[in-house]
Design an enzyme around this catalytic site. Structure first.
Site, PDB file in Angstrom:
ATOM      1  CB  ALA A  90      -0.986   0.032   1.167  1.00  0.00           C
ATOM      2  CB  ALA A  91       4.416   2.081  -0.432  1.00  0.00           C
ATOM      3  N   GLY A  92       2.274   2.539  -2.661  1.00  0.00           N
ATOM      4  CA  GLY A  92       1.799   3.213  -3.860  1.00  0.00           C
ATOM      5  C   GLY A  92       0.402   3.778  -3.672  1.00  0.00           C
ATOM      6  CG  ASP A  93      -2.836   1.239  -2.934  1.00  0.00           C
ATOM      7  OD1 ASP A  93      -2.820   1.407  -4.167  1.00  0.00           O
ATOM      8  OD2 ASP A  93      -2.984   0.122  -2.399  1.00  0.00           O
TER       9      ASP A  93
END
Length: 302
Positions: free
Chosen positions: A251-254
């Site tokens: 979820a870093a990209g999210d």
């Protein structure tokens, strides 16, 4: 700062996470460590990131008629997200993701899309009034691409700004790219979209230029710890990310995308918005889980 409304359209999953020392080889069984079950799905994750970081968020998605879907919607509502346009699929189960996280914080993910795979233009049309009131539409690719194409086309007709996080990676039609205000692939996704292997600033420029020439106004290629490459109006730069010790990159990209759209909705420049998103993503990788790792606005030093 006053935020404009943000419409997030995408997937909602339940993430089942196991921590382990290393990923198993084919045919290998290994004993893992800690097990966690978290709310996830790229669409829901980005909606949570946006609302925690100060956005006014409506989420459009689809769940199954089961305990996973009901819990997911309850959690989104508890975050302060408008969930009036989350549809229920009476045939297919809610989406599930099986996630393995190794000792370096890298992850391996398998997703069973379930009800996410049936989100249709008709489902989206129920949120037509919300679209009218929103400046930005944020989408990903864990819902059917024809639905993404339809939404982008309708949004552009209404002069809305469409942001696409092209994950999981897939080839995209030129018509869709022409309807995008901004696209945010990582290095792998950029390669699949353009055929250019992204390893440094020079190759990022080549990939970004291809996407820009296909009609995308702003291209941001996220490059992990190195930061984010930006191409806008023929000018490029890398906006560096804070240095942290990564525990879990899920979820870093999210988090980056949710933070980015919030900053843009507040009228910040694209450079300021990326810097804000980099800070939020850097915090998220120091924590385990998807939505559970997303920071709140007060945690980010502006």
């Amino acid at each position: 700062m006053k935020a404009n409304k943000i419409l997030v359209v995408g997937s909602s999953n339940t993430d089942m996470v196991i921590k382990t020392l290393h990923f198993p080889s084919p045919g290998e069984t290994i004993l893992g460590g800690r097990f966690l079950m978290n709310a996830g799905g790229k669409g829901a994750n980005q909606a949570v990131a946006a609302v925690r970081l100060g956005g006014l968020v409506t989420f459009v998605g689809k769940i199954g008629n089961d305990i996973f879907g009901k819990q997911a919607v309850q959690q989104l509502e508890a975050e302060g997200i408008n969930i009036n346009f989350v549809s229920v699929d009476l045939v297919n189960p809610s989406g599930v993701a099986l996630i393995t996280v190794d000792s370096k914080g890298e992850n391996s993910i398998v997703v069973a899309s379930g009800s996410n795979g049936t989100l249709s233009p008709d489902d989206f049309d129920k949120a037509n009034d919300e679209l009218d009131e929103s400046e930005f539409v944020l989408m990903q690719l864990e819902i059917p691409i024809p639905t993404v194409e339809y939404i982008a086309r309708i949004a552009v007709q209404k002069q809305k700004k469409v942001i696409l996080n092209p994950a999981p990676a897939a080839a995209l039609a030129d018509e869709l790219l022409q309807n995008l205000y901004l696209i945010t692939p990582n290095e792998t996704e950029a390669e699949i979209l353009t055929g250019v292997k992204v390893t440094d600033e020079t190759s990022a420029m080549k990939a970004a230029t291809i996407l820009h020439e296909k009609g995308v106004e702003i291209v941001i290629i996220t490059m992990g710890a190195a930061g984010a490459f930006l191409l806008i109006n023929g000018k490029s730069e890398i906006i560096k990310a804070p240095k942290v010790d990564a525990v879990d990159t899920t979820a870093a990209g999210d988090t980056f995308n949710g933070a980015l759209v919030v900053a843009l909705s507040e009228g910040r420049t694209i450079q300021e918005s990326i810097a804000f998103a980099n800070k939020a993503a850097a915090i998220s990788v120091t924590r385990i889980g998807a939505q559970s790792s997303v920071p709140f606005r007060k945690e980010i030093i502006n």
